[in-house]
Design a protein around this motif. Structure first.
Motif, PDB file in Angstrom:
ATOM      1  N   VAL A 184       0.840  -1.202   0.000  1.00 45.47           N
ATOM      2  CA  VAL A 184       0.000   0.000   0.000  1.00 45.47           C
ATOM      3  C   VAL A 184       0.873   1.250   0.000  1.00 45.47           C
ATOM      4  O   VAL A 184       0.632   2.193  -0.764  1.00 45.47           O
ATOM      5  N   LYS A 185       1.906   1.259   0.852  1.00 37.79           N
ATOM      6  CA  LYS A 185       2.790   2.424   0.933  1.00 37.79           C
ATOM      7  C   LYS A 185       3.531   2.656  -0.391  1.00 37.79           C
ATOM      8  O   LYS A 185       3.631   3.784  -0.884  1.00 37.79           O
ATOM      9  N   LYS A 186       4.044   1.572  -0.972  1.00 34.09           N
ATOM     10  CA  LYS A 186       4.788   1.703  -2.224  1.00 34.09           C
ATOM     11  C   LYS A 186       3.883   2.138  -3.372  1.00 34.09           C
ATOM     12  O   LYS A 186       4.294   2.910  -4.232  1.00 34.09           O
ATOM     13  N   THR A 187       2.639   1.646  -3.371  1.00 35.77           N
ATOM     14  CA  THR A 187       1.694   2.029  -4.412  1.00 35.77           C
ATOM     15  C   THR A 187       1.398   3.521  -4.351  1.00 35.77           C
ATOM     16  O   THR A 187       1.376   4.203  -5.376  1.00 35.77           O
ATOM     17  N   GLU A 188       1.192   4.045  -3.149  1.00 32.30           N
ATOM     18  CA  GLU A 188       0.933   5.478  -2.991  1.00 32.30           C
ATOM     19  C   GLU A 188       2.136   6.304  -3.444  1.00 32.30           C
ATOM     20  O   GLU A 188       1.993   7.321  -4.122  1.00 32.30           O
ATOM     21  N   ARG A 189       3.326   5.864  -3.044  1.00 31.78           N
ATOM     22  CA  ARG A 189       4.546   6.581  -3.414  1.00 31.78           C
ATOM     23  C   ARG A 189       4.739   6.581  -4.922  1.00 31.78           C
ATOM     24  O   ARG A 189       5.041   7.618  -5.526  1.00 31.78           O
ATOM     25  N   ASN A 190       4.548   5.425  -5.555  1.00 34.69           N
ATOM     26  CA  ASN A 190       4.716   5.327  -6.999  1.00 34.69           C
ATOM     27  C   ASN A 190       3.678   6.149  -7.742  1.00 34.69           C
ATOM     28  O   ASN A 190       3.977   6.745  -8.774  1.00 34.69           O
ATOM     29  N   ARG A 191       2.463   6.217  -7.213  1.00 33.51           N
ATOM     30  CA  ARG A 191       1.421   7.017  -7.844  1.00 33.51           C
ATOM     31  C   ARG A 191       1.814   8.490  -7.836  1.00 33.51           C
ATOM     32  O   ARG A 191       1.634   9.200  -8.818  1.00 33.51           O
ATOM     33  N   PHE A 192       2.376   8.947  -6.715  1.00 31.23           N
ATOM     34  CA  PHE A 192       2.831  10.335  -6.620  1.00 31.23           C
ATOM     35  C   PHE A 192       3.893  10.629  -7.669  1.00 31.23           C
ATOM     36  O   PHE A 192       3.806  11.621  -8.404  1.00 31.23           O
ATOM     37  N   THR A 229       2.492  10.551 -11.315  1.00 32.84           N
ATOM     38  CA  THR A 229       1.704  11.742 -11.608  1.00 32.84           C
ATOM     39  C   THR A 229       2.615  12.949 -11.778  1.00 32.84           C
ATOM     40  O   THR A 229       2.433  13.748 -12.697  1.00 32.84           O
TER      41      THR A 229
END
Length: 90
Positions: A15-23, A26
């Motif tokens: 979950v943490k890595k997914t949020e970071r990668n999304r940032f 984008t």
């Protein structure tokens, strides 16, 4: 849902890595778009300023492990080619 302690930890990390990668993904799209829009608007100063920011950010993504070195180099090179094409058009 995860049943083991290690699997629960893996789920949290994902979950943490997914949020970071999304940032980062984008941000990468937005800085590239800013350069392209400035080039389309024929605003040489804005294009060079946006390219400078893009160059710094893209290379910082390499040091953070989001992009590979060659990928970052290719993206910067293509943006530079766009900005430099404005000089030849005049």
């Amino acid at each position: 849902m995860a049943n083991h302690k290690s699997a629960e930890k893996r789920a949290r990390q994902t979950v943490k890595k997914t949020e970071r990668n999304r940032f980062y993904r984008t941000r990468l799209k937005n800085i590239s778009r800013a350069v392209r829009q400035a080039v389309e608007a024929n605003d040489k100063e804005a294009a060079s300023a946006a390219f400078k920011v893009a160059n710094q950010d893209i290379h910082s993504f390499v040091s953070r492990g989001f992009l590979k070195k060659q990928t970052a180099s290719r993206r910067v090179s293509r943006l530079a080619k766009l900005v430099n094409s404005m000089d030849k058009a005049e």
